[in-house]
Design a protein around this motif. Structure first.
Motif, PDB file in Angstrom:
ATOM      1  N   ARG A  10       0.833  -1.209   0.000  1.00 37.13           N
ATOM      2  CA  ARG A  10       0.000   0.000   0.000  1.00 37.13           C
ATOM      3  C   ARG A  10       0.866   1.258   0.000  1.00 37.13           C
ATOM      4  O   ARG A  10       0.629   2.196  -0.756  1.00 37.13           O
ATOM      5  CB  ARG A  10      -0.928   0.002   1.212  1.00 37.13           C
ATOM      6  CG  ARG A  10      -1.929   1.149   1.175  1.00 37.13           C
ATOM      7  CD  ARG A  10      -2.714   1.301   2.456  1.00 37.13           C
ATOM      8  NE  ARG A  10      -1.837   1.872   3.477  1.00 37.13           N
ATOM      9  CZ  ARG A  10      -1.484   1.268   4.620  1.00 37.13           C
ATOM     10  NH1 ARG A  10      -1.934   0.079   4.898  1.00 37.13           N
ATOM     11  NH2 ARG A  10      -0.684   1.847   5.477  1.00 37.13           N
ATOM     12  N   HIS A  12       3.959   1.521  -1.055  1.00 33.51           N
ATOM     13  CA  HIS A  12       4.621   1.616  -2.359  1.00 33.51           C
ATOM     14  C   HIS A  12       3.667   2.213  -3.384  1.00 33.51           C
ATOM     15  O   HIS A  12       4.042   3.099  -4.165  1.00 33.51           O
ATOM     16  CB  HIS A  12       5.085   0.234  -2.821  1.00 33.51           C
ATOM     17  CG  HIS A  12       5.519   0.212  -4.256  1.00 33.51           C
ATOM     18  ND1 HIS A  12       6.752   0.646  -4.655  1.00 33.51           N
ATOM     19  CD2 HIS A  12       4.862  -0.134  -5.375  1.00 33.51           C
ATOM     20  CE1 HIS A  12       6.842   0.543  -5.971  1.00 33.51           C
ATOM     21  NE2 HIS A  12       5.698   0.072  -6.431  1.00 33.51           N
ATOM     22  N   ASN A  13       2.409   1.734  -3.380  1.00 33.04           N
ATOM     23  CA  ASN A  13       1.428   2.236  -4.346  1.00 33.04           C
ATOM     24  C   ASN A  13       1.129   3.717  -4.115  1.00 33.04           C
ATOM     25  O   ASN A  13       0.923   4.463  -5.070  1.00 33.04           O
ATOM     26  CB  ASN A  13       0.146   1.412  -4.278  1.00 33.04           C
ATOM     27  CG  ASN A  13       0.324   0.035  -4.893  1.00 33.04           C
ATOM     28  OD1 ASN A  13       1.275  -0.209  -5.632  1.00 33.04           O
ATOM     29  ND2 ASN A  13      -0.570  -0.863  -4.577  1.00 33.04           N
ATOM     30  N   GLU A  14       1.122   4.152  -2.858  1.00 27.70           N
ATOM     31  CA  GLU A  14       0.911   5.572  -2.582  1.00 27.70           C
ATOM     32  C   GLU A  14       2.063   6.409  -3.131  1.00 27.70           C
ATOM     33  O   GLU A  14       1.837   7.474  -3.715  1.00 27.70           O
ATOM     34  CB  GLU A  14       0.760   5.785  -1.073  1.00 27.70           C
ATOM     35  CG  GLU A  14      -0.544   5.261  -0.518  1.00 27.70           C
ATOM     36  CD  GLU A  14      -0.589   5.256   1.001  1.00 27.70           C
ATOM     37  OE1 GLU A  14       0.432   5.574   1.652  1.00 27.70           O
ATOM     38  OE2 GLU A  14      -1.657   4.925   1.540  1.00 27.70           O
ATOM     39  N   ALA A  16       4.064   5.511  -5.609  1.00 25.06           N
ATOM     40  CA  ALA A  16       3.988   5.424  -7.073  1.00 25.06           C
ATOM     41  C   ALA A  16       2.951   6.399  -7.613  1.00 25.06           C
ATOM     42  O   ALA A  16       3.173   7.058  -8.635  1.00 25.06           O
ATOM     43  CB  ALA A  16       3.653   3.996  -7.503  1.00 25.06           C
ATOM     44  N   TRP A  17       1.807   6.507  -6.932  1.00 24.09           N
ATOM     45  CA  TRP A  17       0.774   7.443  -7.355  1.00 24.09           C
ATOM     46  C   TRP A  17       1.290   8.872  -7.285  1.00 24.09           C
ATOM     47  O   TRP A  17       1.062   9.673  -8.190  1.00 24.09           O
ATOM     48  CB  TRP A  17      -0.471   7.280  -6.480  1.00 24.09           C
ATOM     49  CG  TRP A  17      -1.555   8.235  -6.862  1.00 24.09           C
ATOM     50  CD1 TRP A  17      -2.478   8.063  -7.843  1.00 24.09           C
ATOM     51  CD2 TRP A  17      -1.803   9.526  -6.297  1.00 24.09           C
ATOM     52  NE1 TRP A  17      -3.296   9.169  -7.924  1.00 24.09           N
ATOM     53  CE2 TRP A  17      -2.898  10.086  -6.973  1.00 24.09           C
ATOM     54  CE3 TRP A  17      -1.211  10.264  -5.284  1.00 24.09           C
ATOM     55  CZ2 TRP A  17      -3.406  11.328  -6.673  1.00 24.09           C
ATOM     56  CZ3 TRP A  17      -1.723  11.504  -4.988  1.00 24.09           C
ATOM     57  CH2 TRP A  17      -2.810  12.022  -5.674  1.00 24.09           C
ATOM     58  N   TRP A  20       3.775   9.391 -10.110  1.00 17.80           N
ATOM     59  CA  TRP A  20       3.076   9.370 -11.389  1.00 17.80           C
ATOM     60  C   TRP A  20       2.320  10.677 -11.609  1.00 17.80           C
ATOM     61  O   TRP A  20       2.352  11.257 -12.688  1.00 17.80           O
ATOM     62  CB  TRP A  20       2.105   8.189 -11.407  1.00 17.80           C
ATOM     63  CG  TRP A  20       1.340   8.050 -12.691  1.00 17.80           C
ATOM     64  CD1 TRP A  20       1.741   7.427 -13.831  1.00 17.80           C
ATOM     65  CD2 TRP A  20       0.031   8.550 -12.952  1.00 17.80           C
ATOM     66  NE1 TRP A  20       0.766   7.502 -14.782  1.00 17.80           N
ATOM     67  CE2 TRP A  20      -0.299   8.191 -14.266  1.00 17.80           C
ATOM     68  CE3 TRP A  20      -0.897   9.266 -12.193  1.00 17.80           C
ATOM     69  CZ2 TRP A  20      -1.520   8.518 -14.841  1.00 17.80           C
ATOM     70  CZ3 TRP A  20      -2.109   9.590 -12.769  1.00 17.80           C
ATOM     71  CH2 TRP A  20      -2.401   9.218 -14.078  1.00 17.80           C
ATOM     72  N   LEU A  34      -0.659   4.182 -14.711  1.00 15.63           N
ATOM     73  CA  LEU A  34      -0.393   4.061 -13.280  1.00 15.63           C
ATOM     74  C   LEU A  34      -0.304   2.595 -12.861  1.00 15.63           C
ATOM     75  O   LEU A  34       0.505   2.240 -12.016  1.00 15.63           O
ATOM     76  CB  LEU A  34      -1.493   4.776 -12.490  1.00 15.63           C
ATOM     77  CG  LEU A  34      -1.391   4.714 -10.967  1.00 15.63           C
ATOM     78  CD1 LEU A  34      -0.074   5.305 -10.486  1.00 15.63           C
ATOM     79  CD2 LEU A  34      -2.562   5.431 -10.345  1.00 15.63           C
ATOM     80  N   ARG A  35      -1.101   1.737 -13.450  1.00 14.44           N
ATOM     81  CA  ARG A  35      -1.090   0.307 -13.100  1.00 14.44           C
ATOM     82  C   ARG A  35       0.296  -0.314 -13.284  1.00 14.44           C
ATOM     83  O   ARG A  35       0.662  -1.241 -12.573  1.00 14.44           O
ATOM     84  CB  ARG A  35      -2.092  -0.466 -13.957  1.00 14.44           C
ATOM     85  CG  ARG A  35      -3.500  -0.213 -13.571  1.00 14.44           C
ATOM     86  CD  ARG A  35      -3.838  -1.080 -12.387  1.00 14.44           C
ATOM     87  NE  ARG A  35      -5.204  -0.849 -11.994  1.00 14.44           N
ATOM     88  CZ  ARG A  35      -5.608  -0.833 -10.753  1.00 14.44           C
ATOM     89  NH1 ARG A  35      -4.761  -1.027  -9.791  1.00 14.44           N
ATOM     90  NH2 ARG A  35      -6.855  -0.617 -10.467  1.00 14.44           N
ATOM     91  N   GLN A  38       2.325   0.402 -10.095  1.00 15.51           N
ATOM     92  CA  GLN A  38       1.831  -0.109  -8.824  1.00 15.51           C
ATOM     93  C   GLN A  38       2.141  -1.591  -8.652  1.00 15.51           C
ATOM     94  O   GLN A  38       2.166  -2.347  -9.618  1.00 15.51           O
ATOM     95  CB  GLN A  38       0.323   0.091  -8.713  1.00 15.51           C
ATOM     96  CG  GLN A  38      -0.088   1.533  -8.569  1.00 15.51           C
ATOM     97  CD  GLN A  38      -1.590   1.681  -8.470  1.00 15.51           C
ATOM     98  OE1 GLN A  38      -2.339   0.987  -9.148  1.00 15.51           O
ATOM     99  NE2 GLN A  38      -2.013   2.611  -7.637  1.00 15.51           N
ATOM    100  N   ARG A  40       1.056  -5.284  -7.133  1.00 16.07           N
ATOM    101  CA  ARG A  40      -0.225  -5.970  -6.995  1.00 16.07           C
ATOM    102  C   ARG A  40      -0.283  -6.706  -5.660  1.00 16.07           C
ATOM    103  O   ARG A  40       0.687  -7.298  -5.239  1.00 16.07           O
ATOM    104  CB  ARG A  40      -0.425  -6.977  -8.121  1.00 16.07           C
ATOM    105  CG  ARG A  40      -0.480  -6.329  -9.478  1.00 16.07           C
ATOM    106  CD  ARG A  40      -0.854  -7.375 -10.524  1.00 16.07           C
ATOM    107  NE  ARG A  40      -0.599  -6.911 -11.858  1.00 16.07           N
ATOM    108  CZ  ARG A  40      -1.425  -6.160 -12.565  1.00 16.07           C
ATOM    109  NH1 ARG A  40      -2.557  -5.784 -12.050  1.00 16.07           N
ATOM    110  NH2 ARG A  40      -1.128  -5.778 -13.783  1.00 16.07           N
TER     111      ARG A  40
END
Length: 76
Positions: A10, A12-14, A16-17, A20, A34-35, A38, A40
């Motif tokens: 989570r 990492h995805n924040e 990355a967002w 991006w 964006l995918r 991120q 998975r």
């Protein structure tokens, strides 16, 4: 361990967002999807809970909240 892994993904995805979005605003060209940036979440197989397990959890919760577990009585 799985909770720690989900937290890391989570976070990492924040990040990355954020990267991006900043890059998308800076560039005039189309940014990468964006995918692609991120990570998975791993899918854990779900096991159906039996009625016996549900009953045991209900008894534990009843006791935890100070209730009294009453045995089933014959209604005649």
């Amino acid at each position: 361990m799985s909770g720690h892994q989900r937290r890391l993904i989570r976070e990492h995805n924040e990040r990355a967002w954020s990267v991006w979005t900043a890059e998308a605003l800076r560039r005039s060209k189309k940014p990468p999807p964006l995918r692609r940036l991120q990570a998975r979440m791993p899918r854990e197989p779900r096991k159906r809970q039996s009625w016996q397990d549900m009953k045991a959890v209900a008894k534990l919760l009843t006791q935890a909240f100070g209730g009294q577990v009453i045995a089933k009585q014959d209604v005649s």
